[in-house]
Each structure stands twice: as C-alpha cells, then as structure tokens.
Enzyme design. Structure first.
Site, PDB file in Angstrom:
ATOM      1  N   GLU A   1      51.026  19.585  24.051  1.00  0.00           N
ATOM      2  CA  GLU A   1      51.171  19.078  25.424  1.00  0.00           C
ATOM      3  C   GLU A   1      52.454  19.568  26.085  1.00  0.00           C
ATOM      4  O   GLU A   1      52.703  19.252  27.251  1.00  0.00           O
ATOM      5  CB  GLU A   1      51.194  17.537  25.405  1.00  0.00           C
ATOM      6  CG  GLU A   1      49.904  16.923  24.935  1.00  0.00           C
ATOM      7  CD  GLU A   1      49.962  15.410  24.893  1.00  0.00           C
ATOM      8  OE1 GLU A   1      49.368  14.779  25.759  1.00  0.00           O
ATOM      9  OE2 GLU A   1      50.631  14.873  23.981  1.00  0.00           O
TER      10      GLU A   1
ATOM     11  N   ASP B   1      48.779  16.825  30.260  1.00  0.00           N
ATOM     12  CA  ASP B   1      50.241  16.880  30.179  1.00  0.00           C
ATOM     13  C   ASP B   1      50.739  18.311  30.090  1.00  0.00           C
ATOM     14  O   ASP B   1      51.794  18.634  30.640  1.00  0.00           O
ATOM     15  CB  ASP B   1      50.735  16.080  28.964  1.00  0.00           C
ATOM     16  CG  ASP B   1      50.875  14.601  29.288  1.00  0.00           C
ATOM     17  OD1 ASP B   1      51.383  14.296  30.386  1.00  0.00           O
ATOM     18  OD2 ASP B   1      50.466  13.761  28.478  1.00  0.00           O
TER      19      ASP B   1
ATOM     20  N   CYS C   1      41.443  18.434  24.474  1.00  0.00           N
ATOM     21  CA  CYS C   1      40.979  17.068  24.768  1.00  0.00           C
ATOM     22  C   CYS C   1      41.425  16.596  26.157  1.00  0.00           C
ATOM     23  O   CYS C   1      41.150  15.468  26.536  1.00  0.00           O
ATOM     24  CB  CYS C   1      41.414  16.080  23.699  1.00  0.00           C
ATOM     25  SG  CYS C   1      43.196  15.934  23.560  1.00  0.00           S
TER      26      CYS C   1
ATOM     27  N   HIS D   1      31.761  -3.508  36.655  1.00  0.00           N
ATOM     28  CA  HIS D   1      30.516  -3.431  35.913  1.00  0.00           C
ATOM     29  C   HIS D   1      29.345  -2.942  36.745  1.00  0.00           C
ATOM     30  O   HIS D   1      28.394  -2.394  36.204  1.00  0.00           O
ATOM     31  CB  HIS D   1      30.224  -4.778  35.256  1.00  0.00           C
ATOM     32  CG  HIS D   1      31.040  -4.971  34.021  1.00  0.00           C
ATOM     33  ND1 HIS D   1      31.498  -6.179  33.604  1.00  0.00           N
ATOM     34  CD2 HIS D   1      31.505  -4.077  33.131  1.00  0.00           C
ATOM     35  CE1 HIS D   1      32.190  -6.022  32.496  1.00  0.00           C
ATOM     36  NE2 HIS D   1      32.212  -4.752  32.197  1.00  0.00           N
TER      37      HIS D   1
END
Ligand code: PEP
Ligand code: MG
Length: 559
Positions: free
Chosen positions: A430, A454, A501, A188
């Site tokens: 992919e 990938d 993506c 964090h």
C-alpha cells in the site's frame, strides 16, 4: 421532463408509473394502567406474535431473496427479544405505569435515536430496524394491518424510507423499482433490493410532489438518475439500456460454476472482500472462489470495547468454516486514518493517514496484537487461513510481526490448543516504500496483496477521502500500473503469489493489464465476481500481453 439525482444502490433500469407508498400509522394513546402485570403480559403476547410473524417473513425472504435477506428478519426476531429493549419496556410499564403502546413507542424512539447518533453508517441504519420491529409490535397491540400497493399495474414505488418488513411484504411482481427520499447504501431496503435484483435509488430528498403520482418515471439504479415524464429520446435510451442490462445479467448467470480462465488458458483466482462473517453468504451466492480480504477492523468498529480473543476466534472460525476449505485471507486490524475508534485512545494527529495506523499500532501494542494473532491461529484449525499485515513499509516490521506469530504458535502448542501449520503469511502493498523494497519483502512472506486504494493515495500524494481531488486521484496513472508490475515481478522471482484487493481489482478496463502483469488473484466485492469472470474469459493474453507491457515500459499514453 424533470431530472432528479439520487444515489443508485441497486443497479437496473425501471420504467413505469410513480406510486407513493401508503403507510398505515398507528395512533398511540397514553394512559396510566393499574394492573401492570396484565399490561406486561399484553406486551409479552404481542412480542411473541411479532417473533412468530418475523419467522414467517424470514422464510418468505429466504424463498424470494436468499439466506442473506432471511437473516434480516432473524436479526429482527433477536431485536424483538433483546434484553435491554425488553427491560426498558418492562420498567416503563411496571415502574411508570404506562400502557404497553406508549411504552413500546417511547423505548423505540430512544433506541432509534441512540443508533442514529452513532458515527458508523452501518449502526445508523439499524435505527430503521428498531422502528420496524417496534411498529410491528404496536400494530399487533392495536390490531392495525400494514398497507400494500393498491394498483393493478407494476409501479415505481416512492417513499420516505421503507422498513425491511414493509419491503419484503410487498408483491414484487408489482415493483419496477424503489425510490426513497432518505436511506443509505447500507440500509436494508438497499440490501434487499440488490438481492432481489430490483433497481433502487435512495437519498433523492424531499422532491416529490403529490401531482407526480401516476406520471411515467424512468430510473437508473447504477447512476442514481430519476427522470419524471422522460422525453422520447431519454425513454428510448433507457429502454435500450434496460435491454442491454437484462441480456448481460442473463449471460452472467450462466457463468456460475465456470472457471476464471482466459481464452489462452491462463487462470486467475477471483476472491471476495468482506467486512463481517455475515458477508460470506453473498460470497457463496456470487460464486467467489475464496476471501482475499476480510477487513477484521470491522469487528473492532462494531464493538464498544476491544473484542476479546474468544469473540474474535468465533468470528474468524465462522468465516473459515462457512467457506468450507476455500482460502480465507484475514487482514490484521487496520484502524487509524479514516477508521478511528474512540476506545483505542489514539493521540490526535495532524496527518492521521500518515500516522499511527494499522500494523504500526499492532507492533506498538504487543498485547493487543497477540490477542488477535491467538484468535487467528486458533481459528486456523477450521479451514485454509492466510494472515495479512496492512500498511507495511519496511522489512523489519514484517520480521517483527512474524516473530509475534511464532511466539503465539509456541504458546498454543504449549497449551495444547490446535492450530494449522499451513497458515500463509502475506502483506499488503500500500506504500511506495513497500513497492521499492518488494524484492526483499518477497523473501519474507508467501503472498502480496496490493491495496490500490491506499497505494494510489500514497503514490500520487492524493487524499483518498477528498472528493474534490477528482481526476488527480487517478488509479490508472502509469506510476501505479508500473508499481504493480515491479511488485508482480519481484513476487514471482521469489516464489510469492500476488493479488489486488483494492477497488481497482474490479475495474474491467484494467483486467487485461492485470493479466499481462501476471496478477494471480483479484479480490473484489461479491457482486463484482461474475462481471470480472466474464471479462477474464474474453481476454487472450497472446494478443494483448506484449503490447500492454511495452506500453507500460515505453510510451504509455497518459504519461
Ligand atoms: C486498500 O487500501 O486498497 C485496501 C484494500 O484497504 P482499505 O481500503 O481497507 O484501506
Ligand atoms: Mg488500505
């Protein structure tokens, strides 16, 4: 001059004197108590005060760093009253007759150890949270107040690992950067530093000596470099970098609300990749136009057993509602390979990257697949949903997956449960097989999204997990760029849209190439939205497209 290498987790240059964070430690005394009910009440009072303090901190965080940061403290509030945590403390006080301080301290250590031993990095980072919440309760029980920075001038703050509440309580005008010996990118401190725009470097190890305090240090939050006593040349270089970054940041801020449009008027959708409903806050903050990849497997990774249809429905519904009508593409569960989950009981494989993973698992376990699709279709009534299947190689796989979608829809119809008829169906590209049959695949779906992480691995036969492969794992390889061109052409010929993506989508060296190829959507991490928008707005495809396409077809330099 001493150079130390850590991990840069929040970009930016910080230059100033080094200061060590001083933590007030609470000494825990162990004693037996007679009146266990009174001792339990002492704990309950301290717990209530802690929850109240955390509410104040949440508001402070909201003002200084936005909703995402505030959520950390709201999560801490929930942790402070977590039933398992509370019951363990109650048992220690009432059954073992231990005083409240020792009970909280013991239970905190047990819970922190349990989180730290988990495989998932995100869950490991939660160990710091439980310690933080507990030390607040301990501080209240023993009347100790936490320390701050006793320096008049701004400093680079070094510590072992700062707890979120320690970070938020610091006076930010005095902090030029964070350096921690431990911690991770998902700790964090890192998240808060990023949202507050303060440079941060974690994982430098045990390198700081007491005599370094007060000396000049320069840090680069992008590269993870920490330089103690920088020479004149290094200092000049860092100062120049800092000015460039500040100017760039100012310019990027002005791009909020602007379209992703090239100089010659071509527009590209810039969407975001997320792993949980909580990430939507960062998407909205960075002005992402939609979600191009919600990695739904994180719901499974963060659960001890298969998430139920209702649990999944709530998560998908939340993302769709929070995105308020903007497009959301949710990928069906992509486990296997590097994302192993014990309760899936997958057989041990020699080559898991080429084994039973992603859509292969969904098609082999129809009930499991059906549960996820039911949750997705139920959620589709709350926004604009796209469903995407990962790791496709053949047309029959897509047909079978679509058949399951039809089955689920007719079940819902029969049960009178609302869903949208406008859900788009897409697949990830992919594998080389998907590239070569993309003309046929495009006839089956509404969109393609290229998973270049990938696709690079399978096209170049390079394990994406193997850091030693270095330059051999080259996503700029012409084989990959040509593959994207083939897929884009086949998509457009058949009325499909095409996105990227994988990490490559945010690679600004290729933005011009993606535009030349005709990519319609780029889905990137939220912090990459504005830099990408800037790159798109500086392209003129009239000047570059023909040259790039001819290079790709003929004389590409790296061939
Ligand atoms: C990819 O392979 O590019 C992708 C986006 O999926 P993941 O990284 O989750 O495998
Ligand atoms: Mg992938």
């Amino acid at each position: 001059m001493i150079t130390i290498q850590g991990k840069g987790v929040s970009a930016g240059i910080g230059i100033g004197p080094l200061y060590y964070y001083r933590r007030v430690t609470t000494t825990i005394t162990r004693r037996e108590v007679e009146d266990t009910d009174a001792e339990w009440q002492r704990f309950k009072d301290a717990q209530a005060t802690a929850i109240e303090q955390l509410g104040v901190l949440a508001e402070k965080a909201r003002e200084e760093a936005g909703d995402e940061a505030a959520m950390l403290f709201e999560t801490h509030q929930m942790m402070a009253e977590d039933l398992d945590y509370e019951e363990a403390i109650e048992a220690s006080i009432k059954e073992e007759k231990l005083n409240a301080e020792a009970s909280v301290s013991d239970v905190a250590a047990q819970f922190a150890e349990m989180f730290a031993s988990m495989d998932d990095a995100y869950m490991q980072a939660r160990a710091a949270d439980v310690r933080d919440v507990s030390s607040r309760i301990l501080g209240i029980l023993s009347g100790v107040v936490q320390g701050g920075i006793a320096s008049d001038e701004p400093v680079l703050l070094a510590s072992d690992d700062l707890a979120p509440s320690e970070t938020i309580q610091l006076d930010k005008s005095k902090i030029l950067g964070f350096i921690t010996s431990g911690g991770s990118g998902s700790s964090h401190t890192a998240i808060l530093a990023r949202t507050m725009g303060i440079p941060a470097i974690v994982g430098v190890g045990d390198v700081f000596k007491p005599e370094y305090e007060g000396r000049t240090v320069a840090v680069d939050g992008s590269t993870g470099a920490v330089v103690i006593d920088p020479d004149e040349e290094t200092l000049d270089h860092m100062l120049k970098l800092r000015e460039e970054q500040l100017n760039l940041q100012k310019m990027l801020e002005e791009l909020r609300g602007q379209p992703n449009i090239t100089k010659d008027g071509k527009s590209v959708r810039v969407y975001c990749n997320i792993g949980s409903p909580e990430d939507v806050a960062a998407v909205l903050k960075n002005d992402g136009g939609g979600i191009g990849l919600f990695r739904s497997e994180f719901l499974y990774l963060n659960s001890k057993t298969y998430p139920t249809e209702d649990e999944q429905f709530e998560a998908y519904k939340k993302v769709l509602s929070d995105m308020d009508g903007r497009e959301v593409v949710i990928r069906t569960c992509d486990v296997g390979a590097d994302k192993q989950i014990d309760y899936f009981d997958l057989p041990k494989e020699e080559n898991p990257a080429m084994g039973m993973r992603a859509l292969r698992i969904s098609l082999s376990r129809p009930d499991f697949f059906r549960t996820q699709l039911r949750a997705l279709y139920r959620a589709s009534a709350f926004g604009k949903l796209g469903i995407m299947f990962p790791m496709v190689t053949s047309v029959w796989e897509v047909r079978e997956a679509k058949k399951m979608c039809e089955r689920v829809k007719s079940e819902l119809k029969e049960e009178g449960i609302p869903y949208s008829e406008q859900v788009e169906i897409g697949i990830m590209i992919e594998t080389p097989a998907a590239v070569f049959v993309s003309d046929r695949l495009a006839k089956e779906v509404d969109f393609f999204s290229c998973g270049t992480n990938d696709l690079t691995q399978y096209t170049l036969a390079c394990d994406r997990q193997n850091n030693d492969l270095g330059r051999f794992y080259d996503p700029h390889h012409p084989a990959l760029l040509r593959a994207l061109k083939i897929v884009a052409d086949n998509a457009h010929k058949n009325g499909c849209w095409i996105g990227i993506c994988g990490e490559l989508g945010a690679d600004l060296k290729l933005t011009e190439t993606f535009l030349a190829i005709g990519i319609d959507e780029l889905s990137v991490s939220p912090s990459a939205v504005l830099p990408l928008r800037n790159a798109i707005r500086s392209v003129d495809t009239r000047e570059s497209a023909d040259r790039i396409l001819s290079e790709l077809a003929n004389d590409y330099q790296a061939l």
